[in-house]
Scaffold this active site. Sequence first.
Site, short mmCIF file in Angstrom:
data_model
loop_
_atom_site.label_atom_id
_atom_site.label_comp_id
_atom_site.label_asym_id
_atom_site.label_seq_id
_atom_site.Cartn_x
_atom_site.Cartn_y
_atom_site.Cartn_z
CB SER A 150 60.00 40.36 74.51
OG SER A 150 58.71 40.10 75.03
CE1 TYR A 163 59.10 37.69 69.95
CE2 TYR A 163 58.21 37.55 72.19
CZ TYR A 163 58.65 38.30 71.12
OH TYR A 163 58.66 39.67 71.22
#
Length: 271
Positions: A150, A163
């Site tokens: 990401s 995350y």
Amino acid sequence: MESTAGRLTRKTAIISGAGSGIGAATAELFAREGASVVVTDKDGSSAASTAERIREEGGVAEPFTADVSDEAAVIELVAFTAQRFGGIDIVQNYASNRSLVPFDVAIAEADLSVWVQQLSVDLLGCVLTAKHALPHMVRAGSGSIVNVSSLGAWLSFESRPAYTTSKAAVIGLSKSLATEYGKQGIRCNVIAPGHIVSAGTENMYSDEQTEVMLDHVSAPRLGRPDDVALAALFLASPESSFINGQVIVVDGGMSAYAPMVPSFRRLAEAT
């Protein structure tokens, strides 16, 4: 989504997190390109739905229910795939624990269990699928692994630290895999998506937040699951045979410029 059919003919792919979103789009595209796909998801009904769509289009797919943070389940997944299709050529890891979003808060406030659960799926899921698929790839002398990271791996969004940490670790893991197994014909690369609009993300942001993200994309639209799937297809295909240990960013140019650019654009529009 346009494609040139046959780029993955006679290949077998395990795709985790393929019940919806980017994983589902990738599974469907790979099947159109000739791959036999094992559609893996913790939600068995969503995995079955993706597999059924593939079959309706004439593709080859088998659903498999598995939590990739559970090593026993991953062992069963790999054994099933190898027995059903005779080998494993491609592994694509899209599984992510989105249920933790409301609890992945500031580091001093979050419960440690949130970190353990996030890392177990987003990082260790990649470790486990690679660990158990690699012997099949080594015997075949070839293979392609793609792990999904990401933009949060290197750009803090002031939220979701567990995350973003897991996605940063995925890059390190992938470079290690590329280094350790590249001489044996096995490649490992990373896709780092920006904001991708899908059923799994559409409720994560308000309309105002979505407008802000659109303002920060050097493209006329936000990303779609197909945008990531097409990058994944390239990395899985022979066309990328000399690409190993790399991160491909699919973000519409969001990470390409200095932070003040959108503000400068607005100032120019106001004059």
